[in-house]
Design a protein around this motif. Structure first.
Motif, mmCIF file in Angstrom:
data_model
loop_
_atom_site.group_PDB
_atom_site.id
_atom_site.type_symbol
_atom_site.label_atom_id
_atom_site.label_comp_id
_atom_site.label_asym_id
_atom_site.label_seq_id
_atom_site.Cartn_x
_atom_site.Cartn_y
_atom_site.Cartn_z
ATOM 1 N N THR A 126 -0.728 -19.603 -2.815
ATOM 2 C CA THR A 126 -1.857 -20.381 -2.301
ATOM 3 C C THR A 126 -3.166 -19.652 -2.554
ATOM 4 N N MET A 127 -4.254 -20.418 -2.589
ATOM 5 C CA MET A 127 -5.573 -19.842 -2.810
ATOM 6 C C MET A 127 -6.006 -18.997 -1.619
ATOM 7 N N THR A 128 -5.620 -19.402 -0.418
ATOM 8 C CA THR A 128 -5.989 -18.636 0.769
ATOM 9 C C THR A 128 -5.332 -17.263 0.754
ATOM 10 N N SER A 129 -4.051 -17.227 0.399
ATOM 11 C CA SER A 129 -3.363 -15.932 0.340
ATOM 12 C C SER A 129 -3.906 -15.081 -0.803
ATOM 13 N N ALA A 130 -4.339 -15.723 -1.897
ATOM 14 C CA ALA A 130 -4.943 -14.964 -3.001
ATOM 15 C C ALA A 130 -6.213 -14.266 -2.534
ATOM 16 N N ARG A 131 -7.031 -14.963 -1.739
ATOM 17 C CA ARG A 131 -8.251 -14.350 -1.212
ATOM 18 C C ARG A 131 -7.921 -13.201 -0.279
ATOM 19 N N LEU A 132 -6.888 -13.380 0.548
ATOM 20 C CA LEU A 132 -6.506 -12.307 1.467
ATOM 21 C C LEU A 132 -6.055 -11.069 0.705
ATOM 22 N N VAL A 133 -5.240 -11.273 -0.347
ATOM 23 C CA VAL A 133 -4.779 -10.141 -1.153
ATOM 24 C C VAL A 133 -5.955 -9.444 -1.815
ATOM 25 N N ASP A 134 -6.903 -10.220 -2.303
ATOM 26 C CA ASP A 134 -8.080 -9.628 -2.935
ATOM 27 C C ASP A 134 -8.860 -8.781 -1.938
ATOM 28 N N GLU A 135 -8.972 -9.257 -0.689
ATOM 29 C CA GLU A 135 -9.721 -8.523 0.328
ATOM 30 C C GLU A 135 -9.011 -7.234 0.748
ATOM 31 N N ARG A 136 -7.674 -7.297 0.853
ATOM 32 C CA ARG A 136 -6.943 -6.175 1.454
ATOM 33 C C ARG A 136 -6.288 -5.230 0.449
ATOM 34 N N LEU A 137 -5.992 -5.726 -0.758
ATOM 35 C CA LEU A 137 -5.141 -4.931 -1.649
ATOM 36 C C LEU A 137 -5.687 -4.768 -3.058
ATOM 37 N N SER A 138 -6.895 -5.214 -3.325
ATOM 38 C CA SER A 138 -7.406 -5.157 -4.703
ATOM 39 C C SER A 138 -7.547 -3.737 -5.217
ATOM 40 N N ASP A 139 -7.607 -2.752 -4.315
ATOM 41 C CA ASP A 139 -7.753 -1.360 -4.748
ATOM 42 C C ASP A 139 -6.431 -0.701 -5.122
ATOM 43 N N CYS A 140 -5.306 -1.396 -4.838
ATOM 44 C CA CYS A 140 -4.026 -0.746 -5.101
ATOM 45 C C CYS A 140 -3.003 -1.667 -5.771
ATOM 46 N N ALA A 141 -3.335 -2.918 -6.006
ATOM 47 C CA ALA A 141 -2.384 -3.859 -6.614
ATOM 48 C C ALA A 141 -3.133 -4.910 -7.414
ATOM 49 N N VAL A 142 -2.411 -5.504 -8.368
ATOM 50 C CA VAL A 142 -2.936 -6.610 -9.168
ATOM 51 C C VAL A 142 -2.383 -7.907 -8.609
ATOM 52 N N ARG A 164 0.831 -1.206 0.000
ATOM 53 C CA ARG A 164 0.000 0.000 0.000
ATOM 54 C C ARG A 164 0.871 1.264 0.000
ATOM 55 N N ALA A 165 1.981 1.226 0.733
ATOM 56 C CA ALA A 165 2.874 2.393 0.776
ATOM 57 C C ALA A 165 3.528 2.631 -0.582
ATOM 58 N N ILE A 166 3.933 1.567 -1.270
ATOM 59 C CA ILE A 166 4.541 1.710 -2.601
ATOM 60 C C ILE A 166 3.514 2.246 -3.592
ATOM 61 N N ALA A 167 2.307 1.690 -3.556
ATOM 62 C CA ALA A 167 1.262 2.130 -4.482
ATOM 63 C C ALA A 167 0.860 3.574 -4.234
ATOM 64 N N ALA A 168 0.968 4.023 -2.970
ATOM 65 C CA ALA A 168 0.596 5.405 -2.642
ATOM 66 C C ALA A 168 1.488 6.413 -3.351
ATOM 67 N N ASP A 169 2.679 5.996 -3.776
ATOM 68 C CA ASP A 169 3.588 6.879 -4.515
ATOM 69 C C ASP A 169 3.310 6.861 -6.014
ATOM 70 N N GLY A 170 2.233 6.189 -6.415
ATOM 71 C CA GLY A 170 1.867 6.154 -7.824
ATOM 72 C C GLY A 170 2.536 5.054 -8.619
ATOM 73 N N ILE A 171 3.224 4.143 -7.933
ATOM 74 C CA ILE A 171 3.928 3.042 -8.606
ATOM 75 C C ILE A 171 2.981 1.860 -8.759
ATOM 76 N N ASN A 172 2.936 1.286 -9.936
ATOM 77 C CA ASN A 172 2.122 0.087 -10.151
ATOM 78 C C ASN A 172 2.722 -1.094 -9.397
ATOM 79 N N VAL A 173 1.859 -1.955 -8.860
ATOM 80 C CA VAL A 173 2.323 -3.114 -8.109
ATOM 81 C C VAL A 173 1.584 -4.354 -8.583
ATOM 82 N N VAL A 174 2.328 -5.412 -8.891
ATOM 83 C CA VAL A 174 1.739 -6.736 -9.074
ATOM 84 C C VAL A 174 2.258 -7.596 -7.932
#
Length: 443
Positions: free
Chosen positions: A93-109, A78-88
């Motif tokens: 794991t599928m569990t971590s994919a769900r967590l990333v989707d819940e917490r970071l889908s607005d700022c990372a792919v 989130r801190a990196i994306a706040a500087d306007g840098i794209n993040v992938v």
């Protein structure tokens, strides 16, 4: 890379990967059938992207293997994306994919990490063209490291740690450790012990920033489900055994019986590290004469329930909020321990066996401040739980000390961002130059 042994080993690794590549289809298919891979996104494991790269701007690739690493790097992403840098961000794991989707889908792919084989890694890098690669904790994949180095993409290891076992294994092949770690432009370690280990193994630039998990958010939960379970639990005395491994459930069952003799109505929350062991654990508990309610079946404990079996994934935030006392597993019957910071930041008194090598620094701080206790066996576990149930003031002092310890440990995010500035600052400058160029073109 000058060591001939390292060169030969890496050539052999690459050849083995090339030979295995045609056989990976059935392997990944098998994992899909076991629910360990996302069937709709399995091509990502071969490096085929499922979304387009942003058309403009620099991009940082962040890799976090599983849930624990994903939680740790979430504030960093989130801190990196706040500087306007794209993040992938990639996970495995599928569990971590769900967590990333819940917490970071607005700022990372999010993408699944490509298999560590030259064709897969090459496709991934050809598509995403990262300017910097950031890897969490101890994810060192030879082919990925080599391919990034070949393309002159800086690689940084953050929240780096080396367990006793990993350090011993790397020390047995120092030529290989140095050949790989020299590819890292920087290592940002969790503790002084971890930092010194990375230096001894051949990492050139090492700094110590602390544990990023102390700066992360507590694990979330669904408020309605928490309220429903709290109502079902009522005022029953309770404790939890979390992330248990084989051999520890027997100890928990015995502890429950001993504690229940003096605390009628006791409810024990038991959450195995691997949810797929639920059937075997239920049999073990029922054979011991205990009444079990399973979360995976949607069962809610009633007054007859002895054990609430949390055989689900991604719900640790729920289980932690249902107790004030938590024993963390892989510490009595296993080795390495489990991360105590999530429990500590939610104001939970922490109990653990003595085998906590993987989280030594966190436990040392908690023990020093009185936020955690080490138990030597099942008898000691039941004795400590009994004492904390009998003495609410002692319990609350422990819980407060655990929370205060986490507060003392915060700051790793800012120190890590400072260590990353030599790699991120040029990217921020390029964004400014690009924006000025676009403005001038529009005029």
């Amino acid at each position: 890379m000058s060591d001939p042994l390292a060169r030969a080993a890496l050539v052999a690794y690459r050849l083995a990967g090339a030979l295995a590549y045609p056989l990976l289809g059935p392997y990944v298919g098998y994992r899909v059938s076991r629910g360990k891979e996302d069937s709709g996104r399995r091509r990502e494991r071969y490096g085929y992207a499922s979304v387009a790269r942003p058309e403009t701007g620099p991009l940082v690739w962040v890799h976090a293997a599983s849930v624990g690493e994903s939680v740790a790097v979430a504030p960093l992403v989130r801190a990196i994306a706040a500087d306007g840098i794209n993040v992938v961000i990639t996970t495995g794991t599928m569990t971590s994919a769900r967590l990333v989707d819940e917490r970071l889908s607005d700022c990372a792919v999010h993408q699944y990490v490509p298999l560590d084989l030259k064709p897969s890694v090459g496709r991934f890098l050809d598509h995403w063209r990262p300017d910097v690669a950031i890897v969490a904790e101890s994810e060192i994949w030879p082919m990925t490291l080599l391919e990034l180095a070949r393309r002159r993409i800086p690689q940084v290891l953050v929240n780096g740690r080396l367990s006793d076992r990993s350090f011993k294994r790397w020390k047995s092949a120092p030529w290989m450790a140095e050949a790989l770690l020299e590819k890292l432009a920087h290592v940002v370690a969790q503790s002084e012990v971890d930092g010194e280990r990375f230096r001894l193994l051949g990492a050139h630039a090492v700094t110590v920033a602390g544990n990023l998990k102390a700066d992360s958010l507590p694990p979330p939960c669904v408020a309605e489900e928490l309220a429903d379970l709290r109502q079902a639990f009522g005022n029953r005395p309770r404790w939890a055994a979390l992330s248990t491994h084989a051999g520890e459930e027997e100890l928990v069952a015995s502890a429950h019986k001993r504690i229940a003799e003096r605390h009628p109505g006791l409810l024990t929350i038991l959450v195995p590290r691997h949810a797929e062991r639920g059937d075997a654990i239920e049999k073990l508990l029922t054979d011991a004469g205990l009444v079990v309610a399973r979360r995976s079946r949607g069962e809610v404990p009633d007054h007859t329930t002895d054990i609430f079996l949390g055989d689900t994934t991604g719900e640790m935030g729920l289980y932690l909020r249902l107790t004030e006392i938590a024993f963390l597993g892989k510490s009595l019957a296993g080795e390495g321990g489990q991360n105590p910071l999530e429990a500590a930041m939610l104001g939970t008194a922490v109990l653990s066996g003595r085998y906590v090598q993987n989280f030594r620094d966190s436990y040392q701080r908690l023990l020093k401040n009185g936020g955690a206790r080490i138990v030597r066996d099942g008898d000691a576990l039941s004795a400590h739980v009994e004492q904390l149930l009998d003495e609410p003031k002692t319990l609350h002092r422990m819980a407060d000390a655990a929370g205060e310890t986490v507060e003392e440990m915060r700051g790793a995010l800012s120190r890590t961002m400072q260590a990353l500035q030599p790699f991120l600052h040029p990217l921020k400058l390029s964004i400014g130059l690009e924006q000025r160029g676009q403005a001038a073109w529009r005029r």
